[in-house]
Design a protein around this motif. Structure first.
Motif, PDB file in Angstrom:
ATOM      1  N   THR A 187      75.829  12.576  49.111  1.00 41.36           N
ATOM      2  CA  THR A 187      75.719  11.332  48.136  1.00 41.36           C
ATOM      3  C   THR A 187      76.926  10.726  47.805  1.00 41.36           C
ATOM      4  N   ARG A 188      76.935   9.252  47.934  1.00 43.00           N
ATOM      5  CA  ARG A 188      78.070   8.760  47.289  1.00 43.00           C
ATOM      6  C   ARG A 188      77.804   8.247  46.065  1.00 43.00           C
ATOM      7  N   ARG A 189      78.500   8.675  44.935  1.00 46.32           N
ATOM      8  CA  ARG A 189      78.420   8.588  43.665  1.00 46.32           C
ATOM      9  C   ARG A 189      78.397   6.912  43.366  1.00 46.32           C
ATOM     10  N   ALA A 190      77.588   6.423  42.342  1.00 50.28           N
ATOM     11  CA  ALA A 190      77.396   4.822  42.142  1.00 50.28           C
ATOM     12  C   ALA A 190      78.958   4.515  41.517  1.00 50.28           C
ATOM     13  N   ASP A 191      79.198   3.099  41.949  1.00 48.76           N
ATOM     14  CA  ASP A 191      80.513   2.735  41.705  1.00 48.76           C
ATOM     15  C   ASP A 191      80.782   2.609  40.221  1.00 48.76           C
ATOM     16  N   VAL A 224      73.319   6.764  42.612  1.00 52.16           N
ATOM     17  CA  VAL A 224      73.679   7.090  43.863  1.00 52.16           C
ATOM     18  C   VAL A 224      73.949   5.669  44.403  1.00 52.16           C
ATOM     19  N   GLY A 225      74.974   5.728  45.074  1.00 50.76           N
ATOM     20  CA  GLY A 225      75.249   4.573  45.922  1.00 50.76           C
ATOM     21  C   GLY A 225      74.848   4.515  47.268  1.00 50.76           C
ATOM     22  N   GLU A 226      74.802   5.769  47.959  1.00 50.53           N
ATOM     23  CA  GLU A 226      74.606   5.775  49.403  1.00 50.53           C
ATOM     24  C   GLU A 226      74.213   7.401  49.729  1.00 50.53           C
ATOM     25  N   THR A 243      82.900   9.249  36.134  1.00 50.80           N
ATOM     26  CA  THR A 243      83.828  10.299  36.801  1.00 50.80           C
ATOM     27  C   THR A 243      83.720   9.924  38.492  1.00 50.80           C
ATOM     28  N   TRP A 244      84.861  10.157  38.956  1.00 53.81           N
ATOM     29  CA  TRP A 244      84.717   9.742  40.556  1.00 53.81           C
ATOM     30  C   TRP A 244      83.570   8.676  41.013  1.00 53.81           C
ATOM     31  N   PRO A 245      83.821   7.472  40.529  1.00 54.91           N
ATOM     32  CA  PRO A 245      82.917   6.539  41.062  1.00 54.91           C
ATOM     33  C   PRO A 245      83.051   6.415  42.584  1.00 54.91           C
ATOM     34  N   GLY A 246      82.196   6.057  43.353  1.00 53.21           N
ATOM     35  CA  GLY A 246      82.153   5.469  44.767  1.00 53.21           C
ATOM     36  C   GLY A 246      82.715   6.857  45.747  1.00 53.21           C
ATOM     37  N   GLU A 305      67.364  11.629  40.418  1.00 52.79           N
ATOM     38  CA  GLU A 305      68.588  10.985  41.368  1.00 52.79           C
ATOM     39  C   GLU A 305      68.088  10.534  42.821  1.00 52.79           C
ATOM     40  N   LEU A 306      67.364  11.398  43.235  1.00 52.13           N
ATOM     41  CA  LEU A 306      66.922  11.101  44.693  1.00 52.13           C
ATOM     42  C   LEU A 306      65.456  10.945  44.917  1.00 52.13           C
TER      43      LEU A 306
END
Length: 187
Positions: free
Chosen positions: A43-47, A130-132, A51-54, A81-82
């Motif tokens: 998963t790519r963390r939401a922007d 989640v961004g992606e 902490t650790w966006p994107g 989340e998913l």
């Protein structure tokens, strides 16, 4: 849930106070979701995450609620989340801990048991979290992490080699007993 270096509970604090420049050690979890083909869900963390966006990372991370068993927290967060429903989560790395500092000084400092979950269902990412998403063959993912070819979260970078030591096939990894969890996580 705040913990000491031996994993004993010290009390609780709001999530907003445990992710800053002075981050105390606290209980969390990481999970790696696999399908029956042995692919891992990244998963790519939401922007807008603090902490650790994107940043790309393992399938899902989070914090157990006070008195909540970590396995139940894993299943709760996977659903939120998913959109994934799973029957159970297998404990893989019961005492994993890490400390990482972002470029802006925000610190992650977690006692973070790691779980494996197997699903055969479509993923419905929550854009708040989640961004992606991306399914990747485990072997390819491990190789990319080992060679430094994938930009991933610092906790994931530390967890992957430890998981790879359990064997080449994630479906055959032997789960650890719940008794191996730190005291604060044994609910």
């Amino acid at each position: 849930m705040l913990v000491d270096g031996d994993g004993n509970a010290l009390g609780t604090a709001p999530k907003t106070s445990v992710h800053g420049h002075e981050t105390p050690l606290h209980l969390a979890f990481s999970s790696y979701v696999f399908d029956h083909e042995g692919r891992v869900l990244l998963t790519r963390r939401a922007d807008h995450k603090i902490t650790w966006p994107g940043v790309w990372t393992n399938s899902c991370c989070g914090h157990p609620l006070p008195g909540e068993p970590p396995e139940r927290a894993v299943l709760r967060r996977l659903s939120y989340e998913l959109g994934l429903r799973a029957e159970h989560a297998d404990l893989m790395l019961p005492t994993f801990a890490y400390r990482a500092v972002m470029g802006n000084g925000i610190v992650e400092h977690e006692l973070c048991p790691v779980y494996r979950v197997t699903v055969d269902a479509p993923v419905t990412p929550n854009p708040e979290e989640v961004g992606e998403v991306l399914w990747m063959p485990w072997k390819e993912f491990v190789e990319g992490v080992r060679r430094g070819l994938l930009a991933i979260s610092p906790w994931c970078r530390e967890q992957v080699p430890l998981l790879a030591e359990l064997g080449a096939d994630p479906m055959t990894w032997p789960p650890a007993p719940d008794t191996a969890l730190p005291p604060a996580a044994r609910v």
